[in-house]
Design a protein around this motif. Structure first.
Motif, PDB file in Angstrom:
ATOM      1  N   THR A 280       0.817  -1.229   0.000  1.00 53.30           N
ATOM      2  CA  THR A 280       0.000   0.000   0.000  1.00 53.30           C
ATOM      3  C   THR A 280       0.851   1.281   0.000  1.00 53.30           C
ATOM      4  O   THR A 280       0.337   2.371   0.281  1.00 53.30           O
ATOM      5  CB  THR A 280      -0.982   0.041   1.201  1.00 53.30           C
ATOM      6  OG1 THR A 280      -0.208   0.075   2.419  1.00 53.30           O
ATOM      7  CG2 THR A 280      -1.912  -1.153   1.224  1.00 53.30           C
ATOM      8  N   THR A 286      -0.047  12.167  -1.353  1.00 53.63           N
ATOM      9  CA  THR A 286      -0.758  11.632  -0.167  1.00 53.63           C
ATOM     10  C   THR A 286       0.242  10.966   0.788  1.00 53.63           C
ATOM     11  O   THR A 286       0.178  11.160   2.008  1.00 53.63           O
ATOM     12  CB  THR A 286      -1.833  10.613  -0.610  1.00 53.63           C
ATOM     13  OG1 THR A 286      -2.648  11.237  -1.603  1.00 53.63           O
ATOM     14  CG2 THR A 286      -2.697  10.170   0.543  1.00 53.63           C
ATOM     15  N   TRP A 309      -1.415   3.652   2.887  1.00 55.47           N
ATOM     16  CA  TRP A 309      -2.701   3.439   3.563  1.00 55.47           C
ATOM     17  C   TRP A 309      -2.663   2.215   4.477  1.00 55.47           C
ATOM     18  O   TRP A 309      -1.786   1.352   4.343  1.00 55.47           O
ATOM     19  CB  TRP A 309      -3.821   3.268   2.530  1.00 55.47           C
ATOM     20  CG  TRP A 309      -4.144   4.485   1.725  1.00 55.47           C
ATOM     21  CD1 TRP A 309      -4.064   4.593   0.363  1.00 55.47           C
ATOM     22  CD2 TRP A 309      -4.627   5.756   2.204  1.00 55.47           C
ATOM     23  NE1 TRP A 309      -4.460   5.849  -0.039  1.00 55.47           N
ATOM     24  CE2 TRP A 309      -4.815   6.583   1.065  1.00 55.47           C
ATOM     25  CE3 TRP A 309      -4.907   6.270   3.466  1.00 55.47           C
ATOM     26  CZ2 TRP A 309      -5.267   7.899   1.167  1.00 55.47           C
ATOM     27  CZ3 TRP A 309      -5.359   7.578   3.563  1.00 55.47           C
ATOM     28  CH2 TRP A 309      -5.535   8.374   2.439  1.00 55.47           C
ATOM     29  N   GLU A 340     -10.973  11.699   2.194  1.00 57.71           N
ATOM     30  CA  GLU A 340     -11.242  10.272   1.953  1.00 57.71           C
ATOM     31  C   GLU A 340     -10.064   9.464   2.487  1.00 57.71           C
ATOM     32  O   GLU A 340      -8.914   9.913   2.441  1.00 57.71           O
ATOM     33  CB  GLU A 340     -11.323  10.000   0.445  1.00 57.71           C
ATOM     34  CG  GLU A 340     -12.615  10.443  -0.169  1.00 57.71           C
ATOM     35  CD  GLU A 340     -12.709   9.998  -1.636  1.00 57.71           C
ATOM     36  OE1 GLU A 340     -11.644   9.731  -2.246  1.00 57.71           O
ATOM     37  OE2 GLU A 340     -13.839   9.900  -2.123  1.00 57.71           O
ATOM     38  N   LYS A 342      -8.376   5.478   2.366  1.00 60.35           N
ATOM     39  CA  LYS A 342      -8.461   4.158   1.744  1.00 60.35           C
ATOM     40  C   LYS A 342      -7.933   3.087   2.699  1.00 60.35           C
ATOM     41  O   LYS A 342      -7.019   3.346   3.477  1.00 60.35           O
ATOM     42  CB  LYS A 342      -7.657   4.135   0.443  1.00 60.35           C
ATOM     43  CG  LYS A 342      -8.311   4.957  -0.645  1.00 60.35           C
ATOM     44  CD  LYS A 342      -7.599   4.767  -1.962  1.00 60.35           C
ATOM     45  CE  LYS A 342      -8.288   5.641  -3.000  1.00 60.35           C
ATOM     46  NZ  LYS A 342      -7.623   5.561  -4.289  1.00 60.35           N
ATOM     47  N   CYS A 344      -6.841  -1.091   2.540  1.00 59.44           N
ATOM     48  CA  CYS A 344      -6.616  -2.269   1.701  1.00 59.44           C
ATOM     49  C   CYS A 344      -7.341  -3.463   2.324  1.00 59.44           C
ATOM     50  O   CYS A 344      -7.092  -3.806   3.483  1.00 59.44           O
ATOM     51  CB  CYS A 344      -5.120  -2.548   1.572  1.00 59.44           C
ATOM     52  SG  CYS A 344      -4.758  -4.093   0.750  1.00 59.44           S
ATOM     53  N   TYR A 371      -8.605  -1.667  -2.708  1.00 59.23           N
ATOM     54  CA  TYR A 371      -9.007  -0.714  -1.669  1.00 59.23           C
ATOM     55  C   TYR A 371     -10.521  -0.574  -1.548  1.00 59.23           C
ATOM     56  O   TYR A 371     -11.250  -0.715  -2.529  1.00 59.23           O
ATOM     57  CB  TYR A 371      -8.458   0.683  -2.013  1.00 59.23           C
ATOM     58  CG  TYR A 371      -6.968   0.843  -1.830  1.00 59.23           C
ATOM     59  CD1 TYR A 371      -6.377   0.753  -0.579  1.00 59.23           C
ATOM     60  CD2 TYR A 371      -6.151   1.118  -2.936  1.00 59.23           C
ATOM     61  CE1 TYR A 371      -5.001   0.933  -0.427  1.00 59.23           C
ATOM     62  CE2 TYR A 371      -4.771   1.305  -2.786  1.00 59.23           C
ATOM     63  CZ  TYR A 371      -4.207   1.198  -1.533  1.00 59.23           C
ATOM     64  OH  TYR A 371      -2.861   1.373  -1.380  1.00 59.23           O
ATOM     65  N   GLU A 372     -10.961  -0.247  -0.346  1.00 64.52           N
ATOM     66  CA  GLU A 372     -12.285   0.323  -0.114  1.00 64.52           C
ATOM     67  C   GLU A 372     -12.008   1.767   0.287  1.00 64.52           C
ATOM     68  O   GLU A 372     -11.058   2.038   1.015  1.00 64.52           O
ATOM     69  CB  GLU A 372     -12.994  -0.376   1.050  1.00 64.52           C
ATOM     70  CG  GLU A 372     -13.318  -1.837   0.817  1.00 64.52           C
ATOM     71  CD  GLU A 372     -14.630  -2.042   0.074  1.00 64.52           C
ATOM     72  OE1 GLU A 372     -15.467  -1.122   0.120  1.00 64.52           O
ATOM     73  OE2 GLU A 372     -14.779  -3.108  -0.566  1.00 64.52           O
ATOM     74  N   THR A 373     -12.837   2.683  -0.186  1.00 61.49           N
ATOM     75  CA  THR A 373     -12.642   4.086   0.188  1.00 61.49           C
ATOM     76  C   THR A 373     -13.737   4.490   1.160  1.00 61.49           C
ATOM     77  O   THR A 373     -14.914   4.211   0.929  1.00 61.49           O
ATOM     78  CB  THR A 373     -12.716   4.981  -1.071  1.00 61.49           C
ATOM     79  OG1 THR A 373     -11.718   4.511  -1.981  1.00 61.49           O
ATOM     80  CG2 THR A 373     -12.453   6.438  -0.745  1.00 61.49           C
ATOM     81  N   LYS A 375     -15.234   7.660   3.927  1.00 65.85           N
ATOM     82  CA  LYS A 375     -15.245   9.100   4.151  1.00 65.85           C
ATOM     83  C   LYS A 375     -14.322   9.451   5.320  1.00 65.85           C
ATOM     84  O   LYS A 375     -14.276   8.726   6.318  1.00 65.85           O
ATOM     85  CB  LYS A 375     -16.695   9.496   4.492  1.00 65.85           C
ATOM     86  CG  LYS A 375     -17.005  10.964   4.391  1.00 65.85           C
ATOM     87  CD  LYS A 375     -18.489  11.176   4.062  1.00 65.85           C
ATOM     88  CE  LYS A 375     -19.396  11.025   5.262  1.00 65.85           C
ATOM     89  NZ  LYS A 375     -19.552  12.025   6.222  1.00 65.85           N
ATOM     90  N   TYR A 397     -14.441   4.589  11.367  1.00 65.34           N
ATOM     91  CA  TYR A 397     -13.157   4.062  10.853  1.00 65.34           C
ATOM     92  C   TYR A 397     -12.616   2.988  11.805  1.00 65.34           C
ATOM     93  O   TYR A 397     -12.196   1.910  11.374  1.00 65.34           O
ATOM     94  CB  TYR A 397     -12.150   5.213  10.695  1.00 65.34           C
ATOM     95  CG  TYR A 397     -10.812   4.810  10.087  1.00 65.34           C
ATOM     96  CD1 TYR A 397     -10.721   4.384   8.773  1.00 65.34           C
ATOM     97  CD2 TYR A 397      -9.638   4.864  10.840  1.00 65.34           C
ATOM     98  CE1 TYR A 397      -9.503   4.018   8.207  1.00 65.34           C
ATOM     99  CE2 TYR A 397      -8.406   4.500  10.276  1.00 65.34           C
ATOM    100  CZ  TYR A 397      -8.347   4.078   8.964  1.00 65.34           C
ATOM    101  OH  TYR A 397      -7.136   3.717   8.414  1.00 65.34           O
TER     102      TYR A 397
END
Ligand code: GDP
Ligand code: IMO
Ligand code: MG
Length: 430
Positions: A280, A286, A309, A340, A342, A344, A371-373, A375, A397
């Motif tokens: 990742t 970023t 990430w 946002e 991300k 893994c 990935y899932e993204t 908020k 999260y």
């Protein structure tokens, strides 16, 4: 009531030092059980920063016994220098509150010399070691060429052991075109520190057993992290010891059942120092932002840490293969301000979706993160001291991570400061 082992669940630098410091308020004994001064553990107490390498992170609190266990490789010069440095910060360190296992292996001058020479010889394929001679010292230990703390008390025997060790390493040094070492010089160098080191030498397993019998709680402090483990990590880009909780038993001299609750220290994103696969990793703005916000520079070597990430596949694997009961999620504040985030959740290996890190170095280099993204949150987690102060989207999260890694978040850390920690589940009473 149980003992607790604090273990890194990623590639090190997860915040183990801070969490050991927090938990050491409850423990009477803190034991390091593997690694050496490749570790860099940072504590921030009342605005004062302490950087520890060999000394257990309980050392800053009064009335605790700190033990450097037999599984640690000890550079005597590094230890004495660190004791002086920490003393100069006003911390009392003496043979009553610091014990060095008499059967711990010593890092000898030839070890860093060869570590550095071998890294140079590897060129682009270098491991990115800390250059501290850790791997070489462990090699000698396993090869039964090692020299231990207790050997310092027997000068004739020490001399014999140094000659034996150098008969092997001088051939290597010569082959690499480096200067050979003289046994007499090494002997004088070690004897020059012998008495000072021996002041701290003791029967560590007995001290731990006595503390246990007296009902005292023991905190085992791991170094490095699960994916730097020589068996379970991204081999050969690993350190030369087992970093998993099971090593606490062998490296401290206690039974496996005595380890107690295994707390995996886990960064809310991922970092790595040195070479090796990092699915990742973000080599973009970023990644730079994570590094800047998280002050991601090595505590031991000052090297810039690679950033990326959160990798739930990795951490879940650490939990399963390392027997982690719950995690301390650290540095969540570094994610404050991201729109946002991300995570893994799986890897793509040549078009196939997999839910684990494959062992092959080639496959590890080829996998792509899936990935899932989610908020980000508005508001701050930085400095929060109660769960009620955590923004709702940050709570989501945390809950999402718990679900993915299949383990609870027992502690949440919201700044480098000792006091900015939220205890959700007490590892000593779980
Ligand atoms: P260790 O090797 O696992 O003990 O971790 P290091 O001390 O090498 O690196 C962790 C860094 O993050 C140190 O500078 C800590 O002071 C810092 N740190 C620990 N917990 C937190 C946290 O929750 N938030 C922030 N921002 N920094 C933290
Ligand atoms: P703490 O305890 C992060 C890495 C090195 C290199 C590899 C092998 O602070 O989490 P070595 O010198 O051990 O032979 O180097 O392991 N490494 C660490 N990375 N944190 C550490 O310790 C580390 N200790 C070793 O960067 O990639
Ligand atoms: Mg560190």
């Amino acid at each position: 009531m149980s003992n607790v082992a604090v273990i890194g669940s990623q590639w090190g630098d997860e915040g183990k030092g801070k969490i050991v410091d927090v938990l050491s308020s409850q423990a009477e004994v803190v034991v390091r059980f593997q690694g050496g001064h490749n570790a860099g553990h940072t504590l921030v107490v009342d605005g004062v920063t302490y950087k520890l390498h060999l000394l257990p992170s309980g050392v800053v609190r009064q009335g605790k016994l700190s033990i450097i266990g037999n599984g640690v490789v000890v550079d005597p010069k590094a230890l004495l220098t660190e004791i002086e440095n920490i003393r100069s910060q006003g911390i009392d360190i003496n043979p009553d509150n610091l014990m060095l296992a008499e059967n711990a292996t010593l890092i000898m001058p030839v070890h860093p010399a060869l570590d550095i020479a071998m890294e140079e010889a590897r060129g682009a394929k270098k491991i990115g070691t800390t250059g501290r001679g850790i791997g070489l010292a462990y090699e000698d230990k396993v090869a039964r060429r090692g020299i231990r703390v207790c050997d310092l008390a027997h000068p004739e025997y020490l001399k014999e052991r140094i000659e034996n060790m150098l008969s092997y390493h001088n051939a290597l040094l010569k082959g690499m075109g480096a200067d050979e070492m003289k046994a007499d010089d090494v002997y004088d160098y070690m004897m020059g520190m012998g008495d000072e080191i021996l002041k701290y030498s003791g029967v560590a397993w007995k001290a731990i057993d006595d503390a246990s019998k007296a009902g005292k709680k023991i905190l085992f402090e791991g170094a490095q992290g699960h994916f730097l483990d020589v068996d379970h990590g991204t081999y050969p880009f690993v350190t030369s010891s087992n970093t998993v909780a099971a090593q606490a038993a062998a490296g401290a001299g206690v039974g496996a059942k005595k380890i107690g609750y295994v707390l995996g220290i886990t960064k809310a994103y991922t970092t790595r120092v040195g070479s090796g696969p990092f699915p990742t990793e973000l080599e973009d703005e970023t990644g730079e932002t994570l590094g800047r916000n998280g002050h991601e520079f090595g505590t031991s070597t000052g090297r810039k840490r690679r950033c990326g990430w959160f990798d739930a596949v990795l951490v879940r694997q650490a939990i399963k293969t390392g027997g982690i009961d719950g995690i301390a999620l650290t540095k969540i504040d570094v994610l404050d301000g991201f729109d946002e985030i991300k995570v893994c959740v799986a890897y793509d290996l040549n078009g196939e979706r997999i839910d684990y890190l494959p062992a092959s170095t080639i496959d590890q280099a080829n996998i792509k993160p899936i990935y899932e993204t989610i908020k980000g949150w508005s508001g701050k987690t930085l400095g929060a001291r109660s769960w009620a102060d955590i923004p709702a989207d940050a709570v989501k999260y945390v809950r999402y991570i718990e679900e993915l890694i299949e383990a609870p978040v027992a502690l949440l850390s919201t700044s480098p400061d000792r006091d900015d920690t939220i205890l959700m589940q007490d590892p000593f009473n779980s």
